[in-house]
Design a protein around this motif. Structure first.
Motif, PDB file in Angstrom:
ATOM      1  N   GLN A 124       0.813  -1.217   0.000  1.00 61.93           N
ATOM      2  CA  GLN A 124       0.000   0.000   0.000  1.00 61.93           C
ATOM      3  C   GLN A 124       0.848   1.268   0.000  1.00 61.93           C
ATOM      4  N   PHE A 125       2.190   1.093   0.095  1.00 61.42           N
ATOM      5  CA  PHE A 125       3.079   2.246   0.156  1.00 61.42           C
ATOM      6  C   PHE A 125       3.841   2.430  -1.154  1.00 61.42           C
ATOM      7  N   ASN A 126       4.102   3.683  -1.479  1.00 55.75           N
ATOM      8  CA  ASN A 126       4.934   4.029  -2.625  1.00 55.75           C
ATOM      9  C   ASN A 126       6.204   4.681  -2.094  1.00 55.75           C
ATOM     10  N   PHE A 127       7.111   3.844  -1.577  1.00 49.35           N
ATOM     11  CA  PHE A 127       8.328   4.349  -0.952  1.00 49.35           C
ATOM     12  C   PHE A 127       9.354   4.763  -2.004  1.00 49.35           C
ATOM     13  N   GLN A 128       9.734   6.022  -1.955  1.00 48.67           N
ATOM     14  CA  GLN A 128      10.867   6.502  -2.742  1.00 48.67           C
ATOM     15  C   GLN A 128      11.858   7.261  -1.856  1.00 48.67           C
ATOM     16  N   SER A 129      11.450   7.495  -0.624  1.00 47.77           N
ATOM     17  CA  SER A 129      12.271   8.259   0.325  1.00 47.77           C
ATOM     18  C   SER A 129      12.438   7.473   1.620  1.00 47.77           C
ATOM     19  N   VAL A 130      13.600   7.655   2.251  1.00 55.10           N
ATOM     20  CA  VAL A 130      13.876   6.990   3.517  1.00 55.10           C
ATOM     21  C   VAL A 130      14.584   7.981   4.434  1.00 55.10           C
ATOM     22  N   PHE A 131      14.247   7.902   5.723  1.00 57.92           N
ATOM     23  CA  PHE A 131      14.905   8.733   6.731  1.00 57.92           C
ATOM     24  C   PHE A 131      15.465   7.825   7.809  1.00 57.92           C
ATOM     25  N   VAL A 132      16.723   8.076   8.196  1.00 56.89           N
ATOM     26  CA  VAL A 132      17.356   7.289   9.257  1.00 56.89           C
ATOM     27  C   VAL A 132      18.040   8.217  10.245  1.00 56.89           C
ATOM     28  N   ASP A 133      17.938   7.870  11.508  1.00 56.18           N
ATOM     29  CA  ASP A 133      18.615   8.579  12.592  1.00 56.18           C
ATOM     30  C   ASP A 133      19.130   7.509  13.545  1.00 56.18           C
ATOM     31  N   PRO A 134      20.178   6.773  13.120  1.00 55.35           N
ATOM     32  CA  PRO A 134      20.630   5.600  13.882  1.00 55.35           C
ATOM     33  C   PRO A 134      21.446   5.972  15.108  1.00 55.35           C
ATOM     34  N   PRO A 135      21.727   4.992  15.979  1.00 57.15           N
ATOM     35  CA  PRO A 135      22.620   5.223  17.114  1.00 57.15           C
ATOM     36  C   PRO A 135      24.049   5.447  16.636  1.00 57.15           C
ATOM     37  N   ARG A 136      24.966   5.636  17.556  1.00 57.71           N
ATOM     38  CA  ARG A 136      26.346   5.993  17.200  1.00 57.71           C
ATOM     39  C   ARG A 136      27.014   4.971  16.285  1.00 57.71           C
ATOM     40  N   ALA A 137      26.577   3.723  16.345  1.00 57.96           N
ATOM     41  CA  ALA A 137      27.177   2.685  15.497  1.00 57.96           C
ATOM     42  C   ALA A 137      26.813   2.846  14.031  1.00 57.96           C
ATOM     43  N   GLY A 138      25.862   3.711  13.717  1.00 58.52           N
ATOM     44  CA  GLY A 138      25.462   3.920  12.330  1.00 58.52           C
ATOM     45  C   GLY A 138      24.634   2.773  11.789  1.00 58.52           C
ATOM     46  N   LEU A 139      24.468   2.747  10.480  1.00 56.53           N
ATOM     47  CA  LEU A 139      23.709   1.688   9.832  1.00 56.53           C
ATOM     48  C   LEU A 139      24.581   0.453   9.640  1.00 56.53           C
ATOM     49  N   VAL A 186      18.650   1.068   2.270  1.00 53.95           N
ATOM     50  CA  VAL A 186      18.374   2.472   1.979  1.00 53.95           C
ATOM     51  C   VAL A 186      18.902   2.855   0.604  1.00 53.95           C
ATOM     52  N   ARG A 187      19.870   2.096   0.083  1.00 54.04           N
ATOM     53  CA  ARG A 187      20.370   2.357  -1.259  1.00 54.04           C
ATOM     54  C   ARG A 187      19.254   2.253  -2.312  1.00 54.04           C
ATOM     55  N   GLN A 188      18.228   1.477  -1.998  1.00 53.96           N
ATOM     56  CA  GLN A 188      17.148   1.261  -2.962  1.00 53.96           C
ATOM     57  C   GLN A 188      16.227   2.473  -3.116  1.00 53.96           C
ATOM     58  N   PHE A 189      16.410   3.482  -2.278  1.00 53.22           N
ATOM     59  CA  PHE A 189      15.531   4.655  -2.303  1.00 53.22           C
ATOM     60  C   PHE A 189      16.188   5.795  -3.083  1.00 53.22           C
ATOM     61  N   ASP A 190      15.349   6.542  -3.790  1.00 48.30           N
ATOM     62  CA  ASP A 190      15.874   7.665  -4.574  1.00 48.30           C
ATOM     63  C   ASP A 190      16.391   8.785  -3.674  1.00 48.30           C
ATOM     64  N   CYS A 191      15.696   9.007  -2.555  1.00 46.79           N
ATOM     65  CA  CYS A 191      16.045  10.100  -1.647  1.00 46.79           C
ATOM     66  C   CYS A 191      16.343   9.529  -0.265  1.00 46.79           C
ATOM     67  N   ILE A 192      17.522   9.839   0.265  1.00 45.30           N
ATOM     68  CA  ILE A 192      17.941   9.373   1.585  1.00 45.30           C
ATOM     69  C   ILE A 192      18.239  10.586   2.454  1.00 45.30           C
ATOM     70  N   LEU A 193      17.559  10.664   3.595  1.00 45.93           N
ATOM     71  CA  LEU A 193      17.853  11.710   4.574  1.00 45.93           C
ATOM     72  C   LEU A 193      18.436  11.009   5.796  1.00 45.93           C
ATOM     73  N   TYR A 194      19.626  11.452   6.202  1.00 49.24           N
ATOM     74  CA  TYR A 194      20.377  10.742   7.238  1.00 49.24           C
ATOM     75  C   TYR A 194      20.836  11.762   8.279  1.00 49.24           C
ATOM     76  N   VAL A 195      20.369  11.596   9.525  1.00 43.93           N
ATOM     77  CA  VAL A 195      20.840  12.385  10.658  1.00 43.93           C
ATOM     78  C   VAL A 195      21.733  11.491  11.503  1.00 43.93           C
ATOM     79  N   SER A 196      22.905  11.996  11.863  1.00 46.13           N
ATOM     80  CA  SER A 196      23.902  11.157  12.523  1.00 46.13           C
ATOM     81  C   SER A 196      24.474  11.851  13.756  1.00 46.13           C
ATOM     82  N   CYS A 197      24.687  11.065  14.816  1.00 41.87           N
ATOM     83  CA  CYS A 197      25.352  11.582  16.010  1.00 41.87           C
ATOM     84  C   CYS A 197      26.818  11.170  16.035  1.00 41.87           C
ATOM     85  N   ASN A 198      27.288  10.553  14.951  1.00 41.15           N
ATOM     86  CA  ASN A 198      28.678  10.103  14.884  1.00 41.15           C
ATOM     87  C   ASN A 198      29.198  10.281  13.458  1.00 41.15           C
TER      88      ASN A 198
END
Length: 370
Positions: A294-309, A317-329
């Motif tokens: 039911q979803f048309n995913f083209q965008s992904v947002f990640v805010d992972p812990p310090r270890a990252g993805l 996340v590579r499969q998405f056209d738009c990647i927004l990534y907030v990082s604490c490390n």
């Protein structure tokens, strides 16, 4: 956040120099990816930390707030000036300490105090003990709530007493709209509330005019999820913490949103399932219940812990056209961008100085498919 800031190393007169050093370091670290010019979002130089915890040290009839130098964990450093704390924390600290000295029920074997405050002016104070709490403690704690206009929770081994409520309320203004949140004791919240609001506005600006759906990994209590509901037809968030999932669903209801869905699942399990890297019938059934068709995913947002993805989540996340990534490390962000750099490029690059007077820095990138 490192103790070095908490035990008195804040130097507002040097803040501009310190933030310049951070931005230079970040710019140089990511230069090989050819990002646009770094957007620098500074913190307030004082009263920026909206949560904090202290040991309570007892010497005879006197008790005081204490921290420990990372190089000396045995010698307490008394905290008498906590200028980095929110104005409400700095207001409450001496008042609470006076009450602790006044009532033995509050002081006896108390070893830690945790403060959680909000921009709305609410405070939740957790008192942690090395003894069982009884009815006498509850009576005094209830009087403490009323006197200081706070919410109190008492903790000891296998015991947790909530005097009135276990959360406080927060509101953030994002793109002209107010979003309300319940922030729970022991639930993750951004420590620098003012800069958190700045981050939310930046993230919404980066995703304006989208017509697709958004997948969010590590959605927490819905901090970013709620504002994203303005920009996407639907938002699906995943989160492993049961406390955060429950809070996120409460916040969705609180804001009367009907296009946001939260599921309890780790980013790793979700990624492995979608990439068919791991055969697990339980996880597969849980993913099937999400009805991703039911979803048309083209965008992904990640805010992972310090270890990252992890590697698989990064491949997802590579499969998405738009990647927004907030990082604490920045180091793990760099590693993840290295993995994505053959298919995506950075089109926005920002730094948010969540942790002044320490080496820590929050950074964010927007990547689009080449």
């Amino acid at each position: 956040m490192s103790d070095e800031c908490l035990i008195g190393q804040a130097q507002p007169e040097q803040y501009q120099t310190q933030i310049q050093e951070k931005s230079t370091r970040l710019t140089e670290q990511f230069a090989r990816f050819n990002p646009p010019e770094l957007e620098v979002h500074p913190s307030q130089p004082s009263h920026f930390r909206y949560r904090a915890e202290f040991k309570i040290w007892h010497e005879g009839d006197r008790s005081f707030y204490a921290m420990f130098n990372p190089l000396d964990r045995k010698t307490p450093v008394e905290i008498t000036n906590f200028s980095i704390g929110s104005k409400l924390i700095t207001h409450l600290m001496p008042l609470l300490l006076a009450e602790i000295h006044l009532f033995d029920e509050l002081r006896q074997r108390l070893f830690q105090v945790e403060f959680l405050t909000t921009l709305k002016g609410q405070a939740l104070v957790t008192l942690i003990y090395h003894r069982k709490l009884d009815e006498n403690w509850e009576v005094i704690a209830r009087e403490l709530e009323a006197k200081l206009n706070i919410h109190v929770i008492g903790r000891s081994r296998k015991q947790r007493i909530v005097i009135s409520q276990e959360y406080i309320e927060e509101s953030f203004e994002v793109n002209g709209k107010t979003f309300d949140y319940r922030q729970y004791e022991n639930g993750f919240t951004q420590p620098n509330a003012t800069l958190c609001q700045t981050m939310l506005n930046w993230a919404v600006e980066q995703t304006k005019d989208r017509t697709d759906d958004l997948l969010e990994l590590y959605c927490g209590n819905g901090n970013f999820t709620l504002p994203f509901s303005m920009n996407f037809k639907q938002v699906l968030g995943t989160e492993i913490s049961k406390t955060s999932v429950n809070a996120a669903n409460e916040n969705i209801a609180l804001n009367h949103l009907d296009n946001v869905y939260i599921y309890k699942m780790s980013a790793e399990d979700f990624s492995n399932s979608l990439l068919a890297k791991k055969e697990d019938e339980t996880i597969s059934r849980r993913v099937a219940r999400m009805d991703l068709s039911q979803f048309n995913f083209q965008s992904v947002f990640v805010d992972p812990p310090r270890a990252g993805l992890d590697i698989d989540s990064c491949e997802l996340v590579r499969q998405f056209d738009c990647i927004l990534y907030v990082s604490c490390n920045p180091d793990t962000l760099e590693q993840n961008i290295e993995q994505l750099s053959d298919t995506h490029k950075i089109v926005s690059f920002a730094m948010f100085d969540q942790f002044p007077y320490t080496h820590h820095v929050e950074s964010a990138v927007k990547l689009v498919r080449k």
